[in-house]
Design a protein around this motif. Structure first.
Motif, PDB file in Angstrom:
ATOM      1  N   LEU A   1      44.621  64.581  59.411  1.00  0.00           N
ATOM      2  CA  LEU A   1      43.851  63.541  58.728  1.00  0.00           C
ATOM      3  C   LEU A   1      44.747  62.707  57.827  1.00  0.00           C
ATOM      4  CD1 LEU A   1      40.712  65.641  57.689  1.00  0.00           C
ATOM      5  CD2 LEU A   1      40.932  64.053  59.639  1.00  0.00           C
ATOM      6  N   GLU A   2      44.364  61.449  57.699  1.00  0.00           N
ATOM      7  CA  GLU A   2      45.103  60.539  56.813  1.00  0.00           C
ATOM      8  C   GLU A   2      44.096  59.739  56.002  1.00  0.00           C
ATOM      9  OE1 GLU A   2      49.169  58.127  57.336  1.00  0.00           O
ATOM     10  OE2 GLU A   2      47.608  57.461  58.702  1.00  0.00           O
TER      11      GLU A   2
ATOM     12  N   PHE B   1      39.241  58.944  43.661  1.00  0.00           N
ATOM     13  CA  PHE B   1      40.372  58.726  44.574  1.00  0.00           C
ATOM     14  C   PHE B   1      40.725  57.243  44.695  1.00  0.00           C
ATOM     15  CE2 PHE B   1      38.022  62.558  46.007  1.00  0.00           C
ATOM     16  CZ  PHE B   1      38.953  63.488  45.580  1.00  0.00           C
ATOM     17  N   GLY B   2      40.434  56.508  43.631  1.00  0.00           N
ATOM     18  CA  GLY B   2      40.816  55.095  43.596  1.00  0.00           C
ATOM     19  C   GLY B   2      40.147  54.291  44.697  1.00  0.00           C
ATOM     20  N   HIS B   3      40.944  53.558  45.442  1.00  0.00           N
ATOM     21  CA  HIS B   3      40.405  52.704  46.502  1.00  0.00           C
ATOM     22  C   HIS B   3      40.399  53.396  47.860  1.00  0.00           C
ATOM     23  CE1 HIS B   3      40.269  49.421  43.642  1.00  0.00           C
ATOM     24  NE2 HIS B   3      41.494  49.761  43.263  1.00  0.00           N
ATOM     25  N   ALA B   4      40.646  54.702  47.868  1.00  0.00           N
ATOM     26  CA  ALA B   4      40.538  55.453  49.124  1.00  0.00           C
ATOM     27  C   ALA B   4      39.070  55.517  49.525  1.00  0.00           C
ATOM     28  CB  ALA B   4      41.107  56.860  48.945  1.00  0.00           C
ATOM     29  N   THR B   5      38.816  55.390  50.821  1.00  0.00           N
ATOM     30  CA  THR B   5      37.428  55.345  51.294  1.00  0.00           C
ATOM     31  C   THR B   5      37.042  56.548  52.151  1.00  0.00           C
ATOM     32  OG1 THR B   5      38.196  54.030  53.167  1.00  0.00           O
ATOM     33  CG2 THR B   5      37.292  52.831  51.271  1.00  0.00           C
ATOM     34  N   GLY B   6      38.017  57.243  52.694  1.00  0.00           N
ATOM     35  CA  GLY B   6      37.698  58.379  53.553  1.00  0.00           C
ATOM     36  C   GLY B   6      38.933  58.949  54.202  1.00  0.00           C
ATOM     37  N   LEU B   7      38.704  59.889  55.089  1.00  0.00           N
ATOM     38  CA  LEU B   7      39.789  60.518  55.834  1.00  0.00           C
ATOM     39  C   LEU B   7      39.606  60.176  57.308  1.00  0.00           C
ATOM     40  CD1 LEU B   7      39.599  63.965  54.019  1.00  0.00           C
ATOM     41  CD2 LEU B   7      41.578  62.422  53.957  1.00  0.00           C
ATOM     42  N   ALA B   8      40.678  59.768  57.948  1.00  0.00           N
ATOM     43  CA  ALA B   8      40.590  59.402  59.365  1.00  0.00           C
ATOM     44  C   ALA B   8      41.575  60.233  60.166  1.00  0.00           C
ATOM     45  CB  ALA B   8      40.886  57.919  59.534  1.00  0.00           C
ATOM     46  N   CYS B   9      41.162  60.654  61.338  1.00  0.00           N
ATOM     47  CA  CYS B   9      42.033  61.447  62.199  1.00  0.00           C
ATOM     48  C   CYS B   9      43.084  60.539  62.844  1.00  0.00           C
ATOM     49  CB  CYS B   9      41.216  62.141  63.285  1.00  0.00           C
ATOM     50  SG  CYS B   9      42.264  63.049  64.453  1.00  0.00           S
ATOM     51  N   ARG B  10      44.328  60.974  62.782  1.00  0.00           N
ATOM     52  CA  ARG B  10      45.400  60.159  63.355  1.00  0.00           C
ATOM     53  C   ARG B  10      45.400  60.231  64.877  1.00  0.00           C
ATOM     54  NH1 ARG B  10      50.847  60.715  59.944  1.00  0.00           N
ATOM     55  NH2 ARG B  10      51.388  59.079  61.407  1.00  0.00           N
ATOM     56  N   GLU B  11      44.686  61.213  65.444  1.00  0.00           N
ATOM     57  CA  GLU B  11      44.655  61.337  66.904  1.00  0.00           C
ATOM     58  C   GLU B  11      43.441  60.634  67.505  1.00  0.00           C
ATOM     59  OE1 GLU B  11      46.921  62.486  69.033  1.00  0.00           O
ATOM     60  OE2 GLU B  11      48.254  62.718  67.324  1.00  0.00           O
TER      61      GLU B  11
END
Lengths: 423, 423
Positions: A48-49, A18-28
């Motif tokens: 999630l974003e 996923f390249g330089h993506a590090t994780g998923l973060a909740c927008r709330e």
């Protein structure tokens, strides 16, 4: 087996998938989790974003890339070798200086970002390309979506080219030509007796029950949505690495608007463009204008509506990103407005006759709203403005069939030509 | 006032109006004349073609240009400031590696040059852009064409964006959707009671009688036709500045095939690619296959036919460049073949399902012929091959409406999904 662990439990994800993506973060609530086919926060059920740790990157590195969205691959959740996997190679569409339309609307410096020339003629090719990469890296065995139009075309085409089993779910009452636009690419077009909401619900159920199914706009949605950022990157690069003063973007789920805004913020942080305020405006059709209504009324929440408009590709009555759209528009000093179906039709013809761009009803909505925003004084006509055209008029031909036609019918002679007064 | 002097007699052409073009030369007798709205040799009535005195040009100079045909402006009859005039910015379309289609056809290295993503979804945007520049430089006051389809779309759109009066002549029995595709861009769509030949004849008459009318495919045809060279330039550049071994090109008037061949020769002469033989193949629909017939029979002349095929955009019964096509194909060791309407339909679906590219009937013809050429042993499947897709399937949807559709219709439940055996 639960939805969110079905795929990763049986497979190791390669480094750099996923390249330089590090994780998923909740927008709330901000809670984080590992990258995977997850779309809902485990803590609060918020959306999630993708989070990133971007490397240093220069304009020159981007400019040396291909004439498609992969020139921005370092800023997307895709591997460094993404170009090697068969894909539709979408993006890097025209940014057209629109002086004729600008004159009509009284706007000094106007540009049209024309996404109708993407491979399947809408911006959906961008998001689907990112979803396809995620599906591939996650080891998904089926590529799928529920859709009534542009998304179905994009998924069916991308899946065919990628050689992955592809299943597209549509409402069974969809008009034949629209079925053909997707069925030409796939033998797995499945008609569902129900409306779009029924089809969507079924997709969610299948995603939860079946191993290995990647529904682009359901369980790989965080990856999918990032594709819209490329619209923002391209606009900035095509303006000569600078941001416009104002931008007008159609609002369906609202995802595109939030991602274009995000793209501009990323470019500023990366030092690729100078920091400056960009007013973000949203466009809806009156027959499905829950976000516009909330903006007008000053509400913080978006009240769902039952869509009734010719702008089918914007007809999401309960937009997932509606509240984020409200936030961005209010923060940046923009606005959201809506126009009637008749104004949509007028705007389609206006754009075609001034700039030679034939847009679908979504683009008619956006140009119609641009016109209204000038008339109501909500958009400053002296500032540099970009308007996004998301799809092609050939897909919604009926919208203008009663509006345009032959000026005259003549006999095949020069005398008849002269008599008709066309010269 | 005669046709050929009408425009230039009253106007001085600015220096550099046609770039490095130096004059017009007859393809039959070689007689030369000045650049202008001329298309027939004064000596022998043969067709005229642009001559150039090209400057030295490097790959780097071209690569630094825009992602459209103007990156090759030094090799076209257009001024150095062409980008400043409003135009459709066509070209630099995708060259797709087509491994799936290659596997189906048994071809080792196959590429699809996909011109369906041009602004009005066909290669015609390329030629019309060059015609528009000529019309502008010649001081033409009306931009026009006779057409039944792609050309009408391209002219109407380009004329709108350029802000020049634009008149498009069509047969009055053209189906409503096809009329809408052009009428959306122009208020001057003129329906003519007659067939395409009648419309074409009327266009020639108007061009001869009226001052200042630029009919793209009549009196500015030599400029117009040069636009097709950009297909050849792009293929070479996108292959990494080298030529393919074989190329398959649809034949209507035959102009595109001759110009792609010319482009390859120019690139060799300019030192931009290494010299090598390229076998050129032509594709026709059996229902309008005069050049294919002449090739098969070993004739030097092309016998006109009355077209009867679903490939309407290739249905020219008396192709102007037919004999030149025969020469090139024979010289290079290529061939010309034709396929039935059913084979055209099959090939449209084959291309969509293997590569995610939805082509119109012309592209179906070309891919169908590619298949046939492999089967008959006329095309070597071990050599690197490019096939050109000239337009979009959305324009000829009817061709496949009976061929594709939903695989199943199910109730909106998971049980129904399982029972249908789709998983």
């Amino acid at each position: 087996m639960s939805t969110t662990t079905a795929q990763t439990s049986t497979r190791t994800i390669r480094d750099g998938a996923f390249g330089h993506a590090t994780g998923l973060a909740c927008r709330e609530c901000g809670a984080t989790q590992d990258l995977g086919p997850y779309y809902v926060c485990r803590e609060c059920f918020g959306p999630l974003e993708i989070s990133y740790d971007f490397p240093a990157i220069t304009r020159e590195q981007i400019e040396a890339g291909p004439a498609n969205i992969w020139r921005y691959k370092a800023l997307l959740p895709v591997p460094a070798d993404i170009e090697l996997s068969p894909n539709m190679e979408p993006g890097y569409t025209r940014l057209l200086r629109a002086d004729n339309l600008g004159r009509e609307l009284g706007i000094a410096r106007l540009w049209v970002k024309d996404d109708s020339t993407n491979p399947t003629n809408s911006f959906k090719d961008r998001v689907v390309a990112c979803a396809l990469s995620a599906a591939r890296e996650l080891g998904s065995t089926v590529f799928a979506c529920p859709s009534t139009g542009n998304l179905a075309n994009a998924v069916a085409a991308a899946g065919a080219r990628a050689g992955i089993k592809t299943v597209v779910f549509i409402p069974s009452n969809l008009e034949t030509p629209k079925q053909v636009n997707s069925a030409v690419y796939t033998e797995n077009l499945v008609a569902v007796d129900g409306n779009y909401d029924d089809v969507n619900r079924l997709a969610g159920e299948i995603a939860g029950e079946e191993d290995g199914w990647a529904f682009v706009n359901v369980n790989v949605r965080p990856f999918y949505a990032e594709g819209s950022k490329t619209l923002g990157y391209e606009i900035a690069e095509q303006l000569g690495w600078r941001l416009p003063d104002q931008i007008v973007i159609p609002v369906a789920s609202g995802s595109q608007l939030t991602k274009v805004h995000k793209a501009f913020q990323e470019l500023i942080k990366l030092g690729l463009v100078e920091d400056k305020p960009v007013k973000v405006f949203g466009a809806q059709a009156t027959g499905c204008s829950p976000v516009s209504a909330a903006f007008r009324e000053g509400w913080d929440a978006v009240k769902p509506v039952r869509p009734d408009t010719i702008a089918k590709s914007l007809a999401i009555g309960n937009p997932a990103d509606g509240v984020y759209v409200l936030d961005i528009v209010r923060e940046t000093g923009g606005a959201i407005a809506d126009v009637s179906d008749d104004e949509v039709r007028d705007a389609i013809v206006l754009l075609a006759r001034t700039e030679g761009v034939f847009t679908e009803t979504a683009g008619g909505t956006t140009v119609g709203v641009l016109k209204k925003l000038v008339e109501t004084g909500q958009l400053d006509p002296e500032l540099e403005t970009v308007v996004i055209n998301t799809g092609h008029g050939l897909k919604t031909l009926d919208a203008v069939t009663d509006r345009v036609g032959a000026r005259a019918t003549i006999a095949p002679t020069y005398d008849a030509f002269v008599a008709a007064g066309i010269a």
